[in-house]
Design a protein around this motif. Structure first.
Motif, mmCIF file in Angstrom:
data_model
loop_
_atom_site.group_PDB
_atom_site.id
_atom_site.type_symbol
_atom_site.label_atom_id
_atom_site.label_comp_id
_atom_site.label_asym_id
_atom_site.label_seq_id
_atom_site.Cartn_x
_atom_site.Cartn_y
_atom_site.Cartn_z
ATOM 1 N N LEU A 172 0.842 -1.205 0.000
ATOM 2 C CA LEU A 172 0.000 0.000 0.000
ATOM 3 C C LEU A 172 0.875 1.252 0.000
ATOM 4 O O LEU A 172 0.605 2.216 -0.718
ATOM 5 N N PHE A 173 1.940 1.230 0.796
ATOM 6 C CA PHE A 173 2.855 2.369 0.827
ATOM 7 C C PHE A 173 3.668 2.473 -0.452
ATOM 8 O O PHE A 173 3.851 3.568 -0.986
ATOM 9 N N VAL A 174 4.154 1.363 -0.961
ATOM 10 C CA VAL A 174 4.946 1.362 -2.191
ATOM 11 C C VAL A 174 4.112 1.885 -3.358
ATOM 12 O O VAL A 174 4.572 2.732 -4.134
ATOM 13 N N ASP A 175 2.886 1.405 -3.482
ATOM 14 C CA ASP A 175 2.014 1.858 -4.574
ATOM 15 C C ASP A 175 1.696 3.344 -4.443
ATOM 16 O O ASP A 175 1.707 4.082 -5.434
ATOM 17 N N LYS A 220 5.334 9.865 -6.458
ATOM 18 C CA LYS A 220 6.667 10.138 -7.012
ATOM 19 C C LYS A 220 6.609 10.416 -8.507
ATOM 20 O O LYS A 220 7.308 11.286 -9.015
ATOM 21 N N SER A 221 5.768 9.690 -9.232
ATOM 22 C CA SER A 221 5.710 9.842 -10.683
ATOM 23 C C SER A 221 4.801 10.984 -11.138
ATOM 24 O O SER A 221 4.702 11.260 -12.327
ATOM 25 N N ARG A 247 10.674 -1.354 2.758
ATOM 26 C CA ARG A 247 10.696 -0.237 3.702
ATOM 27 C C ARG A 247 11.862 0.709 3.401
ATOM 28 O O ARG A 247 11.698 1.927 3.380
ATOM 29 N N GLU A 248 13.041 0.143 3.159
ATOM 30 C CA GLU A 248 14.215 0.969 2.857
ATOM 31 C C GLU A 248 14.032 1.744 1.560
ATOM 32 O O GLU A 248 14.426 2.915 1.457
ATOM 33 N N ASN A 249 13.423 1.124 0.569
ATOM 34 C CA ASN A 249 13.169 1.793 -0.703
ATOM 35 C C ASN A 249 12.192 2.951 -0.520
ATOM 36 O O ASN A 249 12.366 4.029 -1.092
ATOM 37 N N TYR A 250 11.150 2.716 0.275
ATOM 38 C CA TYR A 250 10.173 3.771 0.559
ATOM 39 C C TYR A 250 10.869 4.960 1.225
ATOM 40 O O TYR A 250 10.673 6.114 0.831
#
Length: 192
Positions: A65-68, A74-75, A124-127
């Motif tokens: 949910l956070f990544v999406d 971001k885009s 998590r690190e990517n977020y």
């Protein structure tokens, strides 16, 4: 009891999420989940393999949910300060809509086993890296002051990650008002 609008598996996951939050992952048993649903424990295994499967599904669902949300923000063509505002809104929305899940993400992730634990940590690190980059871009665009990025990131994310706990006690408040006030509190002091 199971809602008629949810599948059996979705109900097991939702009830598991609630019980894991209330009692902790390790102390919640399959018997507890079955009792809450109103079925025999053996019947659970027709829908899931284990309690750990429930945890993995829930935590990966929350992470995604956070990544999406991050990917969409971001885009976008928004200025970076507006992206930060939208990210705060994302946290508010997810905390309001998925309070139990947010609590699990803060506490129960430590019960994941590899490879799921590594995958979860990488998400998590990517977020956080994307959040950091947007913060740096907002500085470069002149919308926020030149400040220590790591301290700013820590301050903002710590508040947002723990928001679900505060919201539990203030769930009568309007989420749009909460979003507006959090944006003001978290970004107001660093805006130019």
């Amino acid at each position: 009891m199971i809602s008629k609008d949810l599948s059996r598996k979705e109900s097991i996951q939702r009830i598991g999420s609630n019980l894991f939050r209330k009692h902790g992952y390790t102390t919640t048993s399959m018997q507890d989940i079955a009792s809450e649903i109103g079925i025999k424990p053996a019947s659970l295994y027709n829908h899931i393999k284990s309690k750990h499967e429930i945890l993995v599904h829930l935590l990966m669902q929350g992470a995604n949910l956070f990544v999406d949300g991050m990917q969409e923000i971001k885009s976008s063509s928004l200025r970076s300060i507006e992206k930060l505002e939208r990210l705060i809104g994302l946290h508010v929305h997810l905390s309001v809509e998925h309070t139990d899940l947010m609590a699990l993400m803060m506490v129960e992730w430590r019960h994941l086993e590899n490879p799921e634990r590594e995958q979860y940590a990488a998400l998590r690190e990517n977020y956080e890296a994307n959040f950091r980059n947007i913060l740096v871009q907002a500085m470069q665009e002149g919308d926020i002051r030149e400040i220590d990025t790591e301290i700013a990131l820590f301050s903002i994310l710590t508040t947002l990650q723990r928001f679900y706990s505060w919201y539990d006690k203030h769930s009568d408040l309007n989420s749009l008002d909460l979003e507006k006030h959090l944006i003001q509190c978290l970004l107001g002091g660093i805006r130019v």
